[in-house]
Scaffold this active site. Sequence first.
Site, PDB file in Angstrom:
ATOM      1  N   ALA A  69      53.015  81.708  88.827  1.00 47.77           N
ATOM      2  CA  ALA A  69      52.061  81.318  87.785  1.00 47.77           C
ATOM      3  C   ALA A  69      52.614  81.834  86.467  1.00 47.77           C
ATOM      4  CB  ALA A  69      50.709  81.936  88.079  1.00 47.77           C
ATOM      5  N   GLY A 115      52.844  82.047  92.715  1.00 47.68           N
ATOM      6  CA  GLY A 115      52.264  80.706  92.807  1.00 47.68           C
ATOM      7  C   GLY A 115      53.261  79.662  93.282  1.00 47.68           C
ATOM      8  N   GLU A 118      53.201  80.004  96.921  1.00 44.19           N
ATOM      9  CA  GLU A 118      51.871  79.537  97.350  1.00 44.19           C
ATOM     10  C   GLU A 118      51.801  78.004  97.327  1.00 44.19           C
ATOM     11  OE1 GLU A 118      50.029  82.308  94.574  1.00 44.19           O
ATOM     12  OE2 GLU A 118      48.723  82.956  96.201  1.00 44.19           O
ATOM     13  N   GLU A 138      53.122  89.738  93.394  1.00 47.12           N
ATOM     14  CA  GLU A 138      51.966  90.013  92.523  1.00 47.12           C
ATOM     15  C   GLU A 138      51.610  91.489  92.406  1.00 47.12           C
ATOM     16  OE1 GLU A 138      52.230  87.455  94.554  1.00 47.12           O
ATOM     17  OE2 GLU A 138      51.411  85.652  93.615  1.00 47.12           O
TER      18      GLU A 138
HETATM   19  N1  COA Z   1      55.719  83.303  84.051  1.00 48.86           N
HETATM   20  C1  COA Z   1      56.122  83.054  82.792  1.00 48.86           C
HETATM   21  N2  COA Z   1      57.408  82.990  82.433  1.00 48.86           N
HETATM   22  C2  COA Z   1      58.319  83.167  83.404  1.00 48.86           C
HETATM   23  C3  COA Z   1      57.978  83.422  84.743  1.00 48.86           C
HETATM   24  C4  COA Z   1      56.581  83.469  85.058  1.00 48.86           C
HETATM   25  N3  COA Z   1      56.157  83.678  86.295  1.00 48.86           N
HETATM   26  N4  COA Z   1      59.104  83.569  85.468  1.00 48.86           N
HETATM   27  C5  COA Z   1      60.133  83.410  84.605  1.00 48.86           C
HETATM   28  N5  COA Z   1      59.666  83.159  83.377  1.00 48.86           N
HETATM   29  C6  COA Z   1      60.444  82.941  82.134  1.00 48.86           C
HETATM   30  C7  COA Z   1      60.988  84.228  81.572  1.00 48.86           C
HETATM   31  O1  COA Z   1      59.998  84.897  80.794  1.00 48.86           O
HETATM   32  C8  COA Z   1      62.148  83.707  80.755  1.00 48.86           C
HETATM   33  O2  COA Z   1      61.637  83.145  79.569  1.00 48.86           O
HETATM   34  P1  COA Z   1      62.366  83.469  78.135  1.00 48.86           P
HETATM   35  O3  COA Z   1      63.764  82.950  78.308  1.00 48.86           O
HETATM   36  O4  COA Z   1      61.545  82.715  77.149  1.00 48.86           O
HETATM   37  O5  COA Z   1      62.316  84.957  77.982  1.00 48.86           O
HETATM   38  C9  COA Z   1      62.678  82.549  81.590  1.00 48.86           C
HETATM   39  O6  COA Z   1      61.593  82.168  82.442  1.00 48.86           O
HETATM   40  C10 COA Z   1      63.866  82.913  82.469  1.00 48.86           C
HETATM   41  O7  COA Z   1      63.507  84.019  83.273  1.00 48.86           O
HETATM   42  P2  COA Z   1      64.348  85.400  83.343  1.00 48.86           P
HETATM   43  O8  COA Z   1      63.405  86.472  83.790  1.00 48.86           O
HETATM   44  O9  COA Z   1      65.090  85.602  82.073  1.00 48.86           O
HETATM   45  O10 COA Z   1      65.381  85.021  84.493  1.00 48.86           O
HETATM   46  P3  COA Z   1      66.124  86.050  85.455  1.00 48.86           P
HETATM   47  O11 COA Z   1      67.173  85.266  86.151  1.00 48.86           O
HETATM   48  O12 COA Z   1      66.532  87.274  84.728  1.00 48.86           O
HETATM   49  O13 COA Z   1      65.025  86.490  86.548  1.00 48.86           O
HETATM   50  C11 COA Z   1      63.205  86.162  88.073  1.00 48.86           C
HETATM   51  C12 COA Z   1      64.483  85.580  87.440  1.00 48.86           C
HETATM   52  C13 COA Z   1      62.562  85.053  88.892  1.00 48.86           C
HETATM   53  C14 COA Z   1      63.551  87.326  88.983  1.00 48.86           C
HETATM   54  C15 COA Z   1      62.248  86.637  86.946  1.00 48.86           C
HETATM   55  O14 COA Z   1      62.085  85.577  86.010  1.00 48.86           O
HETATM   56  C16 COA Z   1      60.870  87.048  87.419  1.00 48.86           C
HETATM   57  O15 COA Z   1      60.713  88.110  87.990  1.00 48.86           O
HETATM   58  N6  COA Z   1      59.841  86.200  87.171  1.00 48.86           N
HETATM   59  C17 COA Z   1      58.466  86.524  87.469  1.00 48.86           C
HETATM   60  C18 COA Z   1      58.217  86.398  88.942  1.00 48.86           C
HETATM   61  C19 COA Z   1      56.783  86.771  89.278  1.00 48.86           C
HETATM   62  O16 COA Z   1      56.378  87.908  89.187  1.00 48.86           O
HETATM   63  N7  COA Z   1      56.018  85.761  89.699  1.00 48.86           N
HETATM   64  C20 COA Z   1      54.655  85.943  90.126  1.00 48.86           C
HETATM   65  C21 COA Z   1      53.712  85.663  89.009  1.00 48.86           C
HETATM   66  S1  COA Z   1      52.040  85.976  89.507  1.00 48.86           S
END
Ligand code: COA
Length: 263
Positions: A69, A115, A118, A138
């Site tokens: 999400a 999400g 999910e 989460e």
């Molecule tokens: N919500 C909003 N933005 C998200 C996102 C999310 N769940 N997951 C990734 N993004 C965005 C990042 O903020 C970033 O945006 P920016 O370039 O404007 O800063 C872009 O997507 C790329 O992500 P980034 O984190 O730079 O890539 P990465 O390769 O370093 O890491 C992940 C990849 C998936 C490990 C990392 O993005 C992450 O942990 N995301 C969140 C996962 C999460 O907790 N999901 C559950 C949500 S309830």
Amino acid sequence: MNSIKHQNIVIDIQDGIATITINRPTKLNALNKDTIKELHHAFMKGDKDKSVKVIIITGAGEKAFVAGADISEFADFSVSQGQELASQGQALLFDFVAHLSTPVIAAINGFALGGGLELAMAAHFRIASDNAKMGLPEVSLGVIPGYGGTQRLPQLIGKGRAMEMIMSASMIDAHQALEYGLVNHVTSLEELLPLAEKLAGKIKSNSSVAIAAAIEAINAGYEDGENGFEAEITAFGKCFGTADFQEGTQAFLQKRKPKFPGK
Ligand code: COA
């Protein structure tokens, strides 16, 4: 091919297969409110369109199916807004997809987190590319899965494994997901959509009415207050009143391939 581009998704329809691609690759296809609404409409339209026999859901790019999400949208939410977020999301997308009559295959092409996993779990089954990573992170954000993850993950992989994945907020790779039964097949990224289409091709040659009845009966076993065996008896009986049943049985007896009318 009939390709329709929306703000956050792309829909391609070809030979009875609708492929919905979540298209926010710069945000790793994170599910914001607008994307959830667009997906709701796309799934609803696909389900109503009698020419669509199977729906494939996937993510744009090579990195993510859906990274969760959109965290930026709910970071300042109150208790009631949090509840609303989960209940609306479940009604519009996650429960909605799980209960569609049209089969939905999730083709997981990278990160499927929160999400994202999910959504993949709400689909009727899942396949993954070998670069895929799946998890429900989460609790690392101080929240729990709210789009059905605490229910569907234990249903699919067992309570102990789900407890460990959710408590540790850790990711599993595609091969571990295959071993857990979370995905049915693992292939290369290039072969992921061709495999989804091949599986969809096998499904679409069968009776869509019978498939819808099977989805309903299978789901019934996981619903509160429903008896899956009773639901199966009712759904089984209903099939006998369909044109598909007439065609399927006649075709068998006449030693020919059935041509299901889909009613
Ligand atoms: N919500 C909003 N933005 C998200 C996102 C999310 N769940 N997951 C990734 N993004 C965005 C990042 O903020 C970033 O945006 P920016 O370039 O404007 O800063 C872009 O997507 C790329 O992500 P980034 O984190 O730079 O890539 P990465 O390769 O370093 O890491 C992940 C990849 C998936 C490990 C990392 O993005 C992450 O942990 N995301 C969140 C996962 C999460 O907790 N999901 C559950 C949500 S309830």
